[in-house]
Design a protein around this motif. Structure first.
Motif, mmCIF file in Angstrom:
data_model
loop_
_atom_site.group_PDB
_atom_site.id
_atom_site.type_symbol
_atom_site.label_atom_id
_atom_site.label_comp_id
_atom_site.label_asym_id
_atom_site.label_seq_id
_atom_site.Cartn_x
_atom_site.Cartn_y
_atom_site.Cartn_z
ATOM 1 N N PRO A 62 0.816 -1.218 0.000
ATOM 2 C CA PRO A 62 0.000 0.000 0.000
ATOM 3 C C PRO A 62 0.852 1.271 0.000
ATOM 4 C CG PRO A 62 -0.937 -1.598 1.510
ATOM 5 C CD PRO A 62 0.386 -2.160 1.051
ATOM 6 N N GLY A 63 0.585 2.134 -0.970
ATOM 7 C CA GLY A 63 1.247 3.430 -1.042
ATOM 8 C C GLY A 63 2.559 3.456 -1.788
ATOM 9 N N ARG A 64 3.032 2.312 -2.290
ATOM 10 C CA ARG A 64 4.344 2.309 -2.931
ATOM 11 C C ARG A 64 4.373 3.186 -4.185
ATOM 12 N NH1 ARG A 64 6.936 0.119 -7.135
ATOM 13 N NH2 ARG A 64 9.191 -0.226 -6.927
ATOM 14 N N THR A 65 3.389 3.026 -5.073
ATOM 15 C CA THR A 65 3.374 3.809 -6.310
ATOM 16 C C THR A 65 3.250 5.293 -6.008
ATOM 17 O OG1 THR A 65 2.503 1.993 -7.643
ATOM 18 C CG2 THR A 65 2.096 4.228 -8.450
ATOM 19 N N ASP A 66 2.371 5.651 -5.058
ATOM 20 C CA ASP A 66 2.198 7.058 -4.695
ATOM 21 C C ASP A 66 3.495 7.665 -4.173
ATOM 22 O OD1 ASP A 66 -0.461 6.964 -5.399
ATOM 23 O OD2 ASP A 66 -1.180 6.624 -3.359
ATOM 24 N N ALA A 67 4.324 6.834 -3.558
ATOM 25 C CA ALA A 67 5.575 7.336 -2.986
ATOM 26 C C ALA A 67 6.703 7.395 -4.012
ATOM 27 C CB ALA A 67 5.994 6.451 -1.808
ATOM 28 N N ILE A 68 6.824 6.354 -4.841
ATOM 29 C CA ILE A 68 8.014 6.253 -5.678
ATOM 30 C C ILE A 68 8.025 7.260 -6.819
ATOM 31 C CG2 ILE A 68 7.166 4.471 -7.278
ATOM 32 C CD1 ILE A 68 9.976 3.183 -7.087
ATOM 33 N N VAL A 69 6.865 7.588 -7.363
ATOM 34 C CA VAL A 69 6.831 8.476 -8.533
ATOM 35 C C VAL A 69 7.379 9.867 -8.194
ATOM 36 C CG1 VAL A 69 5.353 9.594 -10.229
ATOM 37 C CG2 VAL A 69 5.011 7.175 -9.679
ATOM 38 N N PRO A 70 6.844 10.565 -7.184
ATOM 39 C CA PRO A 70 7.421 11.876 -6.871
ATOM 40 C C PRO A 70 8.839 11.803 -6.314
ATOM 41 C CG PRO A 70 5.733 11.287 -5.262
ATOM 42 C CD PRO A 70 5.649 10.282 -6.354
ATOM 43 N N MET A 71 9.158 10.694 -5.659
ATOM 44 C CA MET A 71 10.494 10.558 -5.069
ATOM 45 C C MET A 71 11.568 10.447 -6.151
ATOM 46 S SD MET A 71 11.324 8.008 -1.898
ATOM 47 C CE MET A 71 9.876 8.638 -1.027
ATOM 48 N N VAL A 72 11.303 9.638 -7.193
ATOM 49 C CA VAL A 72 12.255 9.507 -8.290
ATOM 50 C C VAL A 72 12.349 10.819 -9.069
ATOM 51 C CG1 VAL A 72 12.723 8.338 -10.478
ATOM 52 C CG2 VAL A 72 12.045 7.004 -8.477
ATOM 53 N N ARG A 73 11.206 11.454 -9.296
ATOM 54 C CA ARG A 73 11.238 12.737 -10.005
ATOM 55 C C ARG A 73 12.082 13.757 -9.252
ATOM 56 N NH1 ARG A 73 11.664 14.373 -14.481
ATOM 57 N NH2 ARG A 73 9.696 13.547 -15.291
ATOM 58 N N LYS A 74 11.906 13.846 -7.950
ATOM 59 C CA LYS A 74 12.678 14.813 -7.162
ATOM 60 C C LYS A 74 14.169 14.490 -7.197
ATOM 61 C CE LYS A 74 13.064 16.857 -2.548
ATOM 62 N NZ LYS A 74 12.534 16.864 -1.149
ATOM 63 N N ALA A 75 14.508 13.196 -7.100
ATOM 64 C CA ALA A 75 15.922 12.794 -7.072
ATOM 65 C C ALA A 75 16.624 13.082 -8.391
ATOM 66 C CB ALA A 75 16.030 11.310 -6.734
ATOM 67 N N LEU A 76 15.932 12.889 -9.517
ATOM 68 C CA LEU A 76 16.578 12.986 -10.828
ATOM 69 C C LEU A 76 16.401 14.350 -11.495
ATOM 70 C CD1 LEU A 76 15.681 9.441 -12.201
ATOM 71 C CD2 LEU A 76 17.786 10.194 -11.087
ATOM 72 N N GLY A 77 15.466 15.146 -10.998
ATOM 73 C CA GLY A 77 15.309 16.491 -11.523
ATOM 74 C C GLY A 77 14.310 16.571 -12.661
ATOM 75 N N ASP A 78 13.908 17.796 -12.952
ATOM 76 C CA ASP A 78 12.866 18.026 -13.950
ATOM 77 C C ASP A 78 13.280 17.664 -15.371
ATOM 78 O OD1 ASP A 78 11.199 18.937 -11.962
ATOM 79 O OD2 ASP A 78 11.667 21.055 -12.289
ATOM 80 N N HIS A 79 14.592 17.640 -15.650
ATOM 81 C CA HIS A 79 15.046 17.392 -17.020
ATOM 82 C C HIS A 79 15.186 15.905 -17.347
ATOM 83 C CE1 HIS A 79 15.579 21.622 -17.723
ATOM 84 N NE2 HIS A 79 16.375 21.737 -16.674
ATOM 85 N N ALA A 80 15.120 15.033 -16.344
ATOM 86 C CA ALA A 80 15.219 13.597 -16.591
ATOM 87 C C ALA A 80 13.951 13.089 -17.275
ATOM 88 C CB ALA A 80 15.456 12.845 -15.290
ATOM 89 N N THR A 81 14.128 12.190 -18.241
ATOM 90 C CA THR A 81 12.998 11.527 -18.894
ATOM 91 C C THR A 81 12.646 10.289 -18.076
ATOM 92 O OG1 THR A 81 13.694 12.300 -21.079
ATOM 93 C CG2 THR A 81 12.221 10.394 -21.000
ATOM 94 N N LEU A 82 11.387 10.204 -17.620
ATOM 95 C CA LEU A 82 10.982 9.111 -16.745
ATOM 96 C C LEU A 82 9.930 8.237 -17.415
ATOM 97 C CD1 LEU A 82 10.782 10.801 -13.219
ATOM 98 C CD2 LEU A 82 12.745 9.769 -14.386
ATOM 99 N N LEU A 83 10.140 6.925 -17.306
ATOM 100 C CA LEU A 83 9.251 5.906 -17.835
ATOM 101 C C LEU A 83 8.857 4.985 -16.688
ATOM 102 C CD1 LEU A 83 11.951 6.383 -19.800
ATOM 103 C CD2 LEU A 83 10.741 4.815 -21.291
ATOM 104 N N VAL A 84 7.662 4.397 -16.754
ATOM 105 C CA VAL A 84 7.265 3.413 -15.757
ATOM 106 C C VAL A 84 6.699 2.184 -16.451
ATOM 107 C CG1 VAL A 84 6.756 5.206 -14.035
ATOM 108 C CG2 VAL A 84 4.886 4.246 -15.415
ATOM 109 N N ASP A 85 6.739 1.066 -15.731
ATOM 110 C CA ASP A 85 6.235 -0.215 -16.236
ATOM 111 C C ASP A 85 5.213 -0.754 -15.247
ATOM 112 O OD1 ASP A 85 5.819 -2.714 -17.340
ATOM 113 O OD2 ASP A 85 7.939 -3.122 -17.674
ATOM 114 N N GLY A 86 3.983 -0.997 -15.738
ATOM 115 C CA GLY A 86 2.947 -1.549 -14.875
ATOM 116 C C GLY A 86 2.928 -3.065 -14.831
ATOM 117 N N ASN A 87 3.539 -3.726 -15.806
ATOM 118 C CA ASN A 87 3.570 -5.191 -15.839
ATOM 119 C C ASN A 87 2.183 -5.806 -15.621
ATOM 120 O OD1 ASN A 87 6.644 -4.704 -14.380
ATOM 121 N ND2 ASN A 87 6.513 -5.938 -16.232
ATOM 122 N N SER A 88 1.206 -5.323 -16.406
ATOM 123 C CA SER A 88 -0.147 -5.892 -16.396
ATOM 124 C C SER A 88 -0.862 -5.693 -15.061
ATOM 125 C CB SER A 88 -0.104 -7.388 -16.750
ATOM 126 O OG SER A 88 0.395 -7.595 -18.049
ATOM 127 N N ALA A 89 -0.636 -4.557 -14.428
ATOM 128 C CA ALA A 89 -1.104 -4.354 -13.061
ATOM 129 C C ALA A 89 -2.572 -4.002 -12.921
ATOM 130 C CB ALA A 89 -0.271 -3.254 -12.391
#
Length: 368
Positions: free
Chosen positions: A161-188
């Motif tokens: 519970p809450g992992r997706t809500d946490a990881i998305v903004p956390m990775v964005r903050k760590a890598l900065g606004d200029h990083a290109t970010l992709l995610v994989d749902g794996n049929s979720a």
């Protein structure tokens, strides 16, 4: 130039194919990863018998003929085995002509952009994922990154519970606004949940939402694509060319992601590329480990006109993929966010002889 001998070297995780012609020339290819020991049995039972004695340079004829001869088995294992033949014959041709496969396909070997691709979900916290991607950004110059959301085939559940809500903004903050970010749902997700998650991803500048719904529910994926502004992508598991035609004609995804080893090799992969090109759809393949699949993919991407902006490049090491240890003598290396397309003849990659010696060996050959 006739095929005289076909050999496999395999264990459960990986397997290689060596083709030898009647004049002693050789080429190396790879069976698809995972249950490769079973795939090797399929190779000798259902692929090798149709290839022995045939023209080694007429690759397209062979990879078209064999599924017809084995039409009662339109299945993943047949195409995973066929990949071994196809890729070995491309390597053979490259060595005969003194060219890389990329050059045979009309391209030029060069450093090609890659995205750092995480394979971890339950094994890593959002904090640790963000931290390691930041380190890799600094060490290897990656500008694009992919991480996992949801739970694999998760029926709308998160890994916890809450992992997706946490990881998305956390990775964005760590890598900065200029990083290109992709995610994989794996049929979720179901469509409604995937659309809700997709809007959240868009709010954080994610550009690529891979396999949001169970991959076999193509109409669900299309529903998600039509509702979102980011790229909805998929196709890694699909190996049926008729199904690919349907997916492309009905615009199931914004970006197609065939896996060269799952689909049956270079020639079948290029048929999907051609269909996608006619529809104006880019290709960003699946290549999620450091076996030969990533080298195959780089060679192809260096030659096709509708190549996406990057190639998937796994950031996992022996802790996640212990079977990769000692696999290749000259493994691919990322530098400044790019990986060099190998320039040597054929695939330009050498398999470690010690690994081959430890693998299970089988051979099929033309009888004297």
């Amino acid at each position: 130039m006739k095929i005289k001998r076909l050999e496999t070297f395999a264990n459960q995780a990986c397997g290689f194919v060596r083709v030898t012609t009647e004049d002693g020339r050789q080429g190396w290819g790879q069976l698809s990863n995972y249950n490769s020991d079973i795939t090797a049995q399929v190779f000798h039972r259902q692929v090798a018998r149709w290839a022995l004695g045939q023209d080694a340079l007429d690759i397209d004829a062979l990879v078209t003929l064999i599924p017809e001869r084995e039409h009662k088995f339109p299945c993943s294992y047949l195409f995973r085995a066929l990949t071994g033949l196809d890729t070995a014959l491309w390597d053979l041709r490259g060595k005969i002509e003194g060219k890389s496969v990329c050059e045979l396909l009309g391209g030029t070997p060069r450093p090609f952009p890659v995205y750092a691709s995480s394979m971890k979900r339950g094994e890593i916290t959002p904090e640790a994922e963000a931290d390691r991607m930041k380190r890799l950004q600094q060490e290897f110059g990656y500008t694009a990154f992919k991480f996992r959301v949801g739970k694999e085939c998760g029926h709308d559940e998160d890994e916890w519970p809450g992992r997706t809500d946490a990881i998305v903004p956390m990775v964005r903050k760590a890598l900065g606004d200029h990083a290109t970010l992709l995610v994989d749902g794996n049929s979720a997700y179901s469509p409604k949940k995937a659309i809700d998650v997709g809007h959240f991803l868009q709010d954080h500048g994610i550009v690529h939402f891979e396999e949001p719904c169970p991959y076999w529910e193509h109409h669900w994926t299309r529903e998600v694509r039509e509702a979102l502004d980011l790229d909805v992508t998929g196709g890694e598991q699909d190996c049926d060319l008729t199904l690919w035609r349907y997916m492309i004609e009905t615009r199931v995804v914004d970006v197609v992601q065939p896996d060269v080893c799952y689909i049956g090799g270079v020639n079948r992969f290029l048929k999907v590329v051609d269909m996608a090109a006619k529809a104006g759809i880019p290709v960003t393949p699946h290549s999620a480990n450091q076996s030969l699949v990533t080298a195959f993919t780089l060679h192809i991407m260096g030659a096709i006109q509708n190549a996406g902006p990057y190639v998937e490049f796994s950031i996992e090491g022996p802790d996640y993929y212990p079977w990769e240890t000692g696999l290749l003598r000259n493994p691919l290396v990322a530098k400044d966010g790019r990986v060099q397309i190998p320039e040597g003849p054929g695939w330009g990659i050498e398999i470690n002889p010690a690994w081959l010696d430890a693998a299970t060996y089988q051979v099929s050959e033309v009888e004297a």
